[in-house]
Write a protein that holds these residues in place. Sequence first.
Motif, PDB file in Angstrom:
ATOM      1  N   GLY A 226      58.426 108.199 114.423  1.00  0.00           N
ATOM      2  CA  GLY A 226      57.720 108.713 113.254  1.00  0.00           C
ATOM      3  C   GLY A 226      57.447 107.751 112.128  1.00  0.00           C
ATOM      4  O   GLY A 226      56.853 108.143 111.119  1.00  0.00           O
ATOM      5  N   ALA A 227      57.864 106.485 112.230  1.00  0.00           N
ATOM      6  CA  ALA A 227      57.566 105.534 111.155  1.00  0.00           C
ATOM      7  C   ALA A 227      56.064 105.306 111.043  1.00  0.00           C
ATOM      8  O   ALA A 227      55.366 105.169 112.056  1.00  0.00           O
ATOM      9  N   THR A 228      55.561 105.260 109.819  1.00  0.00           N
ATOM     10  CA  THR A 228      54.153 104.935 109.588  1.00  0.00           C
ATOM     11  C   THR A 228      53.892 103.478 109.952  1.00  0.00           C
ATOM     12  O   THR A 228      52.893 103.147 110.577  1.00  0.00           O
ATOM     13  N   PHE A 229      54.792 102.616 109.527  1.00  0.00           N
ATOM     14  CA  PHE A 229      54.801 101.208 109.934  1.00  0.00           C
ATOM     15  C   PHE A 229      56.234 100.705 109.816  1.00  0.00           C
ATOM     16  O   PHE A 229      57.102 101.378 109.249  1.00  0.00           O
ATOM     17  N   VAL A 230      56.482  99.524 110.372  1.00  0.00           N
ATOM     18  CA  VAL A 230      57.834  98.975 110.422  1.00  0.00           C
ATOM     19  C   VAL A 230      57.827  97.552 109.873  1.00  0.00           C
ATOM     20  O   VAL A 230      56.912  96.767 110.157  1.00  0.00           O
ATOM     21  N   VAL A 231      58.847  97.228 109.087  1.00  0.00           N
ATOM     22  CA  VAL A 231      59.055  95.862 108.606  1.00  0.00           C
ATOM     23  C   VAL A 231      60.458  95.417 109.013  1.00  0.00           C
ATOM     24  O   VAL A 231      61.323  96.237 109.305  1.00  0.00           O
ATOM     25  N   ASP A 232      60.666  94.117 109.030  1.00  0.00           N
ATOM     26  CA  ASP A 232      62.004  93.595 109.299  1.00  0.00           C
ATOM     27  C   ASP A 232      62.864  93.581 108.045  1.00  0.00           C
ATOM     28  O   ASP A 232      64.095  93.609 108.142  1.00  0.00           O
ATOM     29  N   ASP A 233      62.216  93.552 106.898  1.00  0.00           N
ATOM     30  CA  ASP A 233      62.932  93.510 105.633  1.00  0.00           C
ATOM     31  C   ASP A 233      61.973  93.944 104.526  1.00  0.00           C
ATOM     32  O   ASP A 233      60.760  93.711 104.619  1.00  0.00           O
ATOM     33  N   LEU A 234      62.503  94.567 103.470  1.00  0.00           N
ATOM     34  CA  LEU A 234      61.637  95.042 102.395  1.00  0.00           C
ATOM     35  C   LEU A 234      60.977  93.917 101.616  1.00  0.00           C
ATOM     36  O   LEU A 234      60.036  94.156 100.860  1.00  0.00           O
ATOM     37  N   SER A 235      61.434  92.680 101.792  1.00  0.00           N
ATOM     38  CA  SER A 235      60.759  91.546 101.151  1.00  0.00           C
ATOM     39  C   SER A 235      59.298  91.462 101.565  1.00  0.00           C
ATOM     40  O   SER A 235      58.457  90.960 100.805  1.00  0.00           O
ATOM     41  N   GLU A 236      58.976  91.956 102.765  1.00  0.00           N
ATOM     42  CA  GLU A 236      57.594  91.914 103.253  1.00  0.00           C
ATOM     43  C   GLU A 236      56.659  92.777 102.419  1.00  0.00           C
ATOM     44  O   GLU A 236      55.438  92.607 102.470  1.00  0.00           O
ATOM     45  N   LEU A 237      57.225  93.711 101.635  1.00  0.00           N
ATOM     46  CA  LEU A 237      56.410  94.630 100.842  1.00  0.00           C
ATOM     47  C   LEU A 237      56.429  94.297  99.359  1.00  0.00           C
ATOM     48  O   LEU A 237      55.902  95.050  98.545  1.00  0.00           O
ATOM     49  N   LEU A 238      57.025  93.162  99.015  1.00  0.00           N
ATOM     50  CA  LEU A 238      57.048  92.722  97.625  1.00  0.00           C
ATOM     51  C   LEU A 238      55.867  91.788  97.356  1.00  0.00           C
ATOM     52  O   LEU A 238      55.475  91.023  98.235  1.00  0.00           O
ATOM     53  N   PRO A 239      55.294  91.841  96.156  1.00  0.00           N
ATOM     54  CA  PRO A 239      54.156  90.963  95.851  1.00  0.00           C
ATOM     55  C   PRO A 239      54.528  89.501  96.050  1.00  0.00           C
ATOM     56  O   PRO A 239      55.504  88.993  95.495  1.00  0.00           O
ATOM     57  N   GLY A 240      53.787  88.820  96.908  1.00  0.00           N
ATOM     58  CA  GLY A 240      54.026  87.413  97.153  1.00  0.00           C
ATOM     59  C   GLY A 240      55.238  87.105  98.010  1.00  0.00           C
ATOM     60  O   GLY A 240      55.559  85.934  98.229  1.00  0.00           O
ATOM     61  N   HIS A 241      55.918  88.166  98.496  1.00  0.00           N
ATOM     62  CA  HIS A 241      57.117  87.964  99.333  1.00  0.00           C
ATOM     63  C   HIS A 241      58.084  86.978  98.702  1.00  0.00           C
ATOM     64  O   HIS A 241      58.475  85.996  99.327  1.00  0.00           O
ATOM     65  N   PRO A 242      58.521  87.196  97.454  1.00  0.00           N
ATOM     66  CA  PRO A 242      59.319  86.173  96.783  1.00  0.00           C
ATOM     67  C   PRO A 242      60.796  86.156  97.155  1.00  0.00           C
ATOM     68  O   PRO A 242      61.494  85.226  96.779  1.00  0.00           O
ATOM     69  N   VAL A 243      61.283  87.187  97.854  1.00  0.00           N
ATOM     70  CA  VAL A 243      62.713  87.288  98.097  1.00  0.00           C
ATOM     71  C   VAL A 243      63.031  86.971  99.547  1.00  0.00           C
ATOM     72  O   VAL A 243      62.387  87.482 100.468  1.00  0.00           O
ATOM     73  N   THR A 244      64.007  86.131  99.760  1.00  0.00           N
ATOM     74  CA  THR A 244      64.435  85.799 101.129  1.00  0.00           C
ATOM     75  C   THR A 244      65.177  86.981 101.711  1.00  0.00           C
ATOM     76  O   THR A 244      66.039  87.583 101.058  1.00  0.00           O
ATOM     77  N   SER A 245      64.854  87.354 102.930  1.00  0.00           N
ATOM     78  CA  SER A 245      65.506  88.497 103.571  1.00  0.00           C
ATOM     79  C   SER A 245      66.912  88.110 103.972  1.00  0.00           C
ATOM     80  O   SER A 245      67.268  86.946 104.069  1.00  0.00           O
ATOM     81  N   GLY A 246      67.702  89.168 104.234  1.00  0.00           N
ATOM     82  CA  GLY A 246      69.078  88.947 104.667  1.00  0.00           C
ATOM     83  C   GLY A 246      70.059  89.470 103.670  1.00  0.00           C
ATOM     84  O   GLY A 246      69.708  89.970 102.604  1.00  0.00           O
ATOM     85  N   ASN A 247      71.335  89.401 103.992  1.00  0.00           N
ATOM     86  CA  ASN A 247      72.385  89.907 103.116  1.00  0.00           C
ATOM     87  C   ASN A 247      72.623  88.942 101.976  1.00  0.00           C
ATOM     88  O   ASN A 247      72.482  87.739 102.105  1.00  0.00           O
ATOM     89  N   SER A 248      73.032  89.490 100.826  1.00  0.00           N
ATOM     90  CA  SER A 248      73.422  88.638  99.720  1.00  0.00           C
ATOM     91  C   SER A 248      74.883  88.283  99.830  1.00  0.00           C
ATOM     92  O   SER A 248      75.598  88.841 100.605  1.00  0.00           O
TER      93      SER A 248
END
Length: 248
Positions: A226-248
């Motif tokens: 049922g997902a509309t779309f899938v990403v590996d990390d929410l960084s993909e949906l941030l303007p300019g993808h400024p955040v590195t994915s993964g745990n802090s």
Amino acid sequence: MATHPPTSADFRWTDYDGVLFDLDGVITPTAEIHEHAWGELFAAYDYTEADYLAYIDGKPRYDGVRSFLASRDITLPDGDPDDQPGEDTVCALGNRKNALFNEILERDGIAPFPSSQATLDLLAEADVPSAIVSSSKNAVPVLTAAGLDGRFDVVIDGVVAADLDLDGKPAPDGYLLGAQRLGIDPARTVVVEDAVSGVAAGANGSFAVTIGVDRGAGHAALLEHGATFVVDDLSELLPGHPVTSGNS
């Protein structure tokens, strides 16, 4: 707001009236703690990570116990939620798992995913309300441990669900209640989930968008449920993808 289902490329958080987040695996990497606790609980049953994804992920705790035991052709009496942690009933096993989880959380602590923190900052700046909708009865302690207590306008967790006798995911009850308590229309609301049962709940509730975050369930499985779309990390949906994915 878009009149057609968006893709990850054209999705914008500010096109919607509110966002409902699952907690474990979406906001915080608590899925890892849950997996560890389940692994200890079912170590004698040849438990694997695949079992977590297939039978447990996203479900209320006792439902997860029943589902896993059924996969091994084991039936136990339900018992009572007040049962002491043990192995004789479904509730005793579930309560033992909860004790293990809290021991690990207290020992190791938790921090939000950097991209999830950045997403919450974006929503707060845009005055887009947000809620947590989690099957876990530990949602409030996890939010506190992660420094996120008070960050969400509404929290619907396993405690609320039990008090109101809500059906667990994949039923949409928790998400619908979250939207109701935020005062927003599901048709203008985003659901964010990492479990197949969770994206199914979003789809079953006819929400505007159900975003799947792939933390191991797989893109195909999330889309199929049922997902509309899938990403590996929410960084993909941030303007300019400024955040590195993964745990802090």
